[in-house]
Design an enzyme around this catalytic site. Sequence first.
Site, PDB file in Angstrom:
ATOM      1  N   ASP A   1       2.174  -6.912   2.374  1.00 31.55           N
ATOM      2  CA  ASP A   1       0.973  -6.171   2.772  1.00 31.55           C
ATOM      3  C   ASP A   1       1.374  -4.922   3.572  1.00 31.55           C
ATOM      4  OD1 ASP A   1      -1.650  -5.407   3.091  1.00 31.55           O
ATOM      5  OD2 ASP A   1      -2.161  -6.961   4.549  1.00 31.55           O
TER       6      ASP A   1
ATOM      7  N   ASN B   1      -5.169  -7.140   9.180  1.00 35.82           N
ATOM      8  CA  ASN B   1      -6.278  -7.876   8.575  1.00 35.82           C
ATOM      9  C   ASN B   1      -5.746  -8.683   7.387  1.00 35.82           C
ATOM     10  OD1 ASN B   1      -8.775  -8.799   7.946  1.00 35.82           O
ATOM     11  ND2 ASN B   1      -9.596  -6.839   7.199  1.00 35.82           N
TER      12      ASN B   1
ATOM     13  N   ASN C   1      -6.705   0.720  -3.036  1.00 36.49           N
ATOM     14  CA  ASN C   1      -7.665   1.282  -2.067  1.00 36.49           C
ATOM     15  C   ASN C   1      -7.168   2.630  -1.564  1.00 36.49           C
ATOM     16  OD1 ASN C   1      -5.559  -0.084  -0.766  1.00 36.49           O
ATOM     17  ND2 ASN C   1      -6.771  -0.587   1.026  1.00 36.49           N
TER      18      ASN C   1
ATOM     19  N   HIS D   1       0.057   3.637   8.390  1.00 35.68           N
ATOM     20  CA  HIS D   1      -1.025   4.541   8.822  1.00 35.68           C
ATOM     21  C   HIS D   1      -0.440   5.679   9.643  1.00 35.68           C
ATOM     22  CE1 HIS D   1      -4.526   2.229   7.604  1.00 35.68           C
ATOM     23  NE2 HIS D   1      -3.952   1.136   8.070  1.00 35.68           N
TER      24      HIS D   1
ATOM     25  N   ASP E   1      -8.581  -5.101  -2.732  1.00 35.56           N
ATOM     26  CA  ASP E   1      -7.910  -5.324  -1.449  1.00 35.56           C
ATOM     27  C   ASP E   1      -8.309  -4.316  -0.380  1.00 35.56           C
ATOM     28  OD1 ASP E   1      -6.277  -6.536   0.446  1.00 35.56           O
ATOM     29  OD2 ASP E   1      -4.730  -5.047   0.105  1.00 35.56           O
TER      30      ASP E   1
ATOM     31  N   HIS F   1       0.860  -1.194   0.000  1.00 39.65           N
ATOM     32  CA  HIS F   1       0.000   0.000   0.000  1.00 39.65           C
ATOM     33  C   HIS F   1       0.893   1.240   0.000  1.00 39.65           C
ATOM     34  CE1 HIS F   1      -3.693  -2.325   0.807  1.00 39.65           C
ATOM     35  NE2 HIS F   1      -2.887  -3.113   1.488  1.00 39.65           N
ATOM     36  N   LEU F   2       1.140   1.780  -1.195  1.00 41.81           N
ATOM     37  CA  LEU F   2       1.945   3.010  -1.276  1.00 41.81           C
ATOM     38  C   LEU F   2       1.092   4.238  -0.965  1.00 41.81           C
ATOM     39  CD1 LEU F   2       4.321   2.526  -4.353  1.00 41.81           C
ATOM     40  CD2 LEU F   2       4.848   2.275  -1.920  1.00 41.81           C
TER      41      LEU F   2
ATOM     42  N   HIS G   1      -2.549 -12.587   1.396  1.00 42.83           N
ATOM     43  CA  HIS G   1      -2.300 -12.725   2.845  1.00 42.83           C
ATOM     44  C   HIS G   1      -3.148 -13.783   3.568  1.00 42.83           C
ATOM     45  CE1 HIS G   1      -5.779 -10.060   2.858  1.00 42.83           C
ATOM     46  NE2 HIS G   1      -5.078  -8.974   2.580  1.00 42.83           N
TER      47      HIS G   1
HETATM   48 ZN    ZN Z   1      -5.959  -7.129   2.275  1.00 38.83          ZN
END
Ligand code: ZN
Length: 424
Positions: free
Chosen positions: A304, A277, A90, A308, A152, A58-59, A231
Amino acid sequence: MLIRSVDVWHHKRLEKNVDIWIDEHNIIHNGSNAPNAAQELKHDGLVLMPAGVDPQVHLRVPGQPEKEHPGKALQAAREGGIHALLTMPNTKPVIDSTETLDQAARELEPFSQQTGVEVFLSAAITRGQRGKEAVDFKLLAKHPRIKAFTDDGLGVQSDEIMHLAFAASADTGLPILQHAECSPHPGVIASGPIQQKLNTPAYPEEAEWQMVERDLKILKDYPEATYHVLHVSARKTVELVCEAKSQGLKASCEVSPHHLYFGSEDIDESNTAFKMNPPLRDQAQRRFLREALADGRIDFVATDHAPHEISAKSQGLLQSAYGTTGLETSLYVLLKLYAEGLISPERLVNVFSHRPSHFLQLDEAYGHIRYGLPCHWILLNPKTDRTIDNSRLLSLNHNNCFLGQVLKGEIIKSSALDSAKIRS
Ligand SMILES: [Zn+2]
């Protein structure tokens, strides 16, 4: 630069005590023909292996600069031996159109050039990831940076959408990546001492494998489609994927480093990076995941990497956002498993580099050490102890569940920063 007695790890074989030299283009040569003037690097016990490829990152581009800075994330990737990655859609807005794919590609390109880490894109399966209406798969598949479709962060609940997604995968050759989670379900952490202490309902493993079971039933109608479970956390999920493979379906799955390293018994209540998750499950599940990675039932490792901002992670285990970062710790977790005798060097190369590079249909410069030809490589000392220290992490936010852990490995040198040069 001449380096003597290096062990070279490939995905299918090992070479011991090879003399290698590295030319000005960062290309590796077998040592026998080294120029006389080469500078010699003296170091015992070094390993040369293909650089890593991470298919789940997640960049946070576009639109979430409070969560991650792409330049910092790509530096973190290099620090972790990862030279190519797939970023998740996302984001804000969700990557679900040609315009948002273009926007993400445009925003990421300068950082990719600066760091030499190649970034590929995935697009959502449903518009806005709302689960209701499929994206225009055919149109989006034409984008030069796209490698996969995924919602995702959310599981695709609709059977009808999965039919459309698999038909599109068969059509375009791009894989469908499922974040397997039937919702709603009651829990946010899996059963274990902390879940009991907090007196909160457990996040059931059925939420994961029941979606995979449903997907694999649908996949039977699309033998040309490629399905991948992101995952995995539960044994039953892996068994379902193996069964589908044995029936000739194009199914695969990955595991994340934290699920290999920790069980729900290890959760540190004060560190919300332990909330992810899917959740960490018990030690029996963790042992199974390690064995299944070692023997090939699990196809590869993906981090993954889910950064945050502090405010999203400072609300206790139950209320904080899901996710741990992982780009700069994944290799060192795997090297620790290697040091403990749990995976072979060949298998480590396979799960960290070779198999994910094939999965993303990257060129042969990834996943291989090729003497005299361009390739992405790392030279490392696999035995150095590595304490994961907050002050050393490069990613913008440090919600990393490995903080304080003593892992293994240190990169001494890695291939050229300019991936475009390597391609040409
Ligand atoms: Zn996921």
